[in-house]
Design an enzyme around this catalytic site. Structure first.
Site, PDB file in Angstrom:
ATOM      1  N   LYS A 120     -19.466  94.879 -54.767  1.00 23.57           N
ATOM      2  CA  LYS A 120     -18.853  96.163 -55.125  1.00 23.57           C
ATOM      3  C   LYS A 120     -19.236  97.271 -54.133  1.00 23.57           C
ATOM      4  CE  LYS A 120     -18.533  95.140 -60.101  1.00 23.57           C
ATOM      5  NZ  LYS A 120     -18.878  95.640 -61.466  1.00 23.57           N
ATOM      6  N   TYR A 161      -8.833  95.372 -63.594  1.00 26.29           N
ATOM      7  CA  TYR A 161      -9.659  95.605 -64.788  1.00 26.29           C
ATOM      8  C   TYR A 161      -8.826  95.962 -66.019  1.00 26.29           C
ATOM      9  CZ  TYR A 161     -14.133  95.305 -62.293  1.00 26.29           C
ATOM     10  OH  TYR A 161     -15.228  94.863 -61.597  1.00 26.29           O
ATOM     11  N   PHE A 171     -15.328 103.586 -70.377  1.00 26.08           N
ATOM     12  CA  PHE A 171     -15.761 103.658 -68.984  1.00 26.08           C
ATOM     13  C   PHE A 171     -14.664 103.274 -67.990  1.00 26.08           C
ATOM     14  CE2 PHE A 171     -17.076  99.504 -70.706  1.00 26.08           C
ATOM     15  CZ  PHE A 171     -16.436  98.635 -69.819  1.00 26.08           C
ATOM     16  N   ARG A 182     -22.512  83.564 -63.208  1.00 27.73           N
ATOM     17  CA  ARG A 182     -22.898  84.580 -64.200  1.00 27.73           C
ATOM     18  C   ARG A 182     -24.415  84.582 -64.359  1.00 27.73           C
ATOM     19  NH1 ARG A 182     -18.996  88.338 -65.721  1.00 27.73           N
ATOM     20  NH2 ARG A 182     -20.638  88.918 -67.155  1.00 27.73           N
ATOM     21  N   THR A 190     -24.984  92.725 -67.138  1.00 31.39           N
ATOM     22  CA  THR A 190     -24.207  93.854 -66.611  1.00 31.39           C
ATOM     23  C   THR A 190     -25.102  95.023 -66.212  1.00 31.39           C
ATOM     24  OG1 THR A 190     -22.415  93.195 -68.121  1.00 31.39           O
ATOM     25  CG2 THR A 190     -22.269  95.382 -67.127  1.00 31.39           C
ATOM     26  N   ARG A 244     -28.155  91.369 -59.737  1.00 26.67           N
ATOM     27  CA  ARG A 244     -28.096  92.743 -60.263  1.00 26.67           C
ATOM     28  C   ARG A 244     -29.488  93.337 -60.428  1.00 26.67           C
ATOM     29  NH1 ARG A 244     -23.026  91.668 -64.372  1.00 26.67           N
ATOM     30  NH2 ARG A 244     -21.379  92.526 -63.030  1.00 26.67           N
ATOM     31  N   ASN A 252     -23.053  98.285 -60.344  1.00 27.14           N
ATOM     32  CA  ASN A 252     -23.914  97.112 -60.520  1.00 27.14           C
ATOM     33  C   ASN A 252     -23.699  95.998 -59.491  1.00 27.14           C
ATOM     34  OD1 ASN A 252     -21.485  96.276 -61.506  1.00 27.14           O
ATOM     35  ND2 ASN A 252     -22.220  95.677 -63.525  1.00 27.14           N
ATOM     36  N   HIS A 256     -19.313  91.665 -59.039  1.00 28.60           N
ATOM     37  CA  HIS A 256     -18.452  91.170 -60.127  1.00 28.60           C
ATOM     38  C   HIS A 256     -18.449  89.652 -60.081  1.00 28.60           C
ATOM     39  CE1 HIS A 256     -14.862  90.488 -62.610  1.00 28.60           C
ATOM     40  NE2 HIS A 256     -14.573  89.553 -61.716  1.00 28.60           N
ATOM     41  N   GLU A 314      -8.064  85.719 -61.002  1.00 26.39           N
ATOM     42  CA  GLU A 314      -8.729  86.683 -60.102  1.00 26.39           C
ATOM     43  C   GLU A 314      -8.719  86.192 -58.644  1.00 26.39           C
ATOM     44  OE1 GLU A 314     -12.559  87.508 -61.851  1.00 26.39           O
ATOM     45  OE2 GLU A 314     -11.653  88.640 -63.500  1.00 26.39           O
TER      46      GLU A 314
END
Ligand code: IDP
Ligand code: MG
Length: 139
Positions: A9, A49, A57, A85, A91, A102, A112, A115, A126
């Site tokens: 990100k 998203y 948010f 993950r 998150t 993270r 964070n 993704h 995706e």
């Protein structure tokens, strides 16, 4: 082998952490099958998203994801989706396990660092969002 989508990100790209994150992912056993650097428009980030549109948010998320360059990539491993993950952590970096991406590199719950797709179905959607067939060798 299966595949998942990761995105480094804007916070992490801007802070010069992309190389360390990529090395972390390779060290964790993922093979990079496709990768690019790009910058999302508000329309593109909003579409990516879409499932979060009603969340409080959402506006902040779209603004953040369009604030700078992102690095989407296709990662391959056994059980790629759950494995990634696990490797990226929760998150919120304050809640992420020691040694996760993270925990190591994220600034906050919003900013964070990375993704990761949350299911095989979403991974396929995706991956197709960011990479054409020509850009995905072996698919
Ligand atoms: P995930 O990225 O761990 O799957 P999601 O709940 O799917 O988390 O949320 C998508 C993204 O939205 C998060 O990675 C984060 O950037 C942002 N986000 C989630 N919850 C919050 C929040 O409470 N405040 C600000 N941003 C958030
Ligand atoms: Mg998610």
């Amino acid at each position: 082998m299966s595949q998942t989508l990761a995105i480094i990100k804007p916070d992490a790209v801007e802070a010069g952490k992309a190389g360390k994150i990529l090395a972390h992912l390779e060290h964790a056993g993922f093979t990079v099958r496709a990768l690019k650097m790009t910058r999302l428009s508000a329309e593109q980030a909003g579409a990516f998203y879409e499932v979060h549109r009603e969340r409080p948010f959402y506006g902040e998320l779209v603004e953040f994801m369009t604030s700078g360059a992102v690095i989407p990539m296709v990662l391959e491993a056994d059980g790629a989706v759950p494995r990634l993950r696990e490797v990226i952590g929760a998150t919120d970096p304050a809640e992420a396990a020691e040694g996760t991406v993270r925990r190591l590199y994220a600034e906050s719950k919003g900013r964070n660092a990375i993704h990761a797709s949350d299911s095989d179905e979403n991974a396929a959607v995706e991956i197709a969002f960011f990479f054409s067939r020509m850009e995905r060798p072996g698919l």
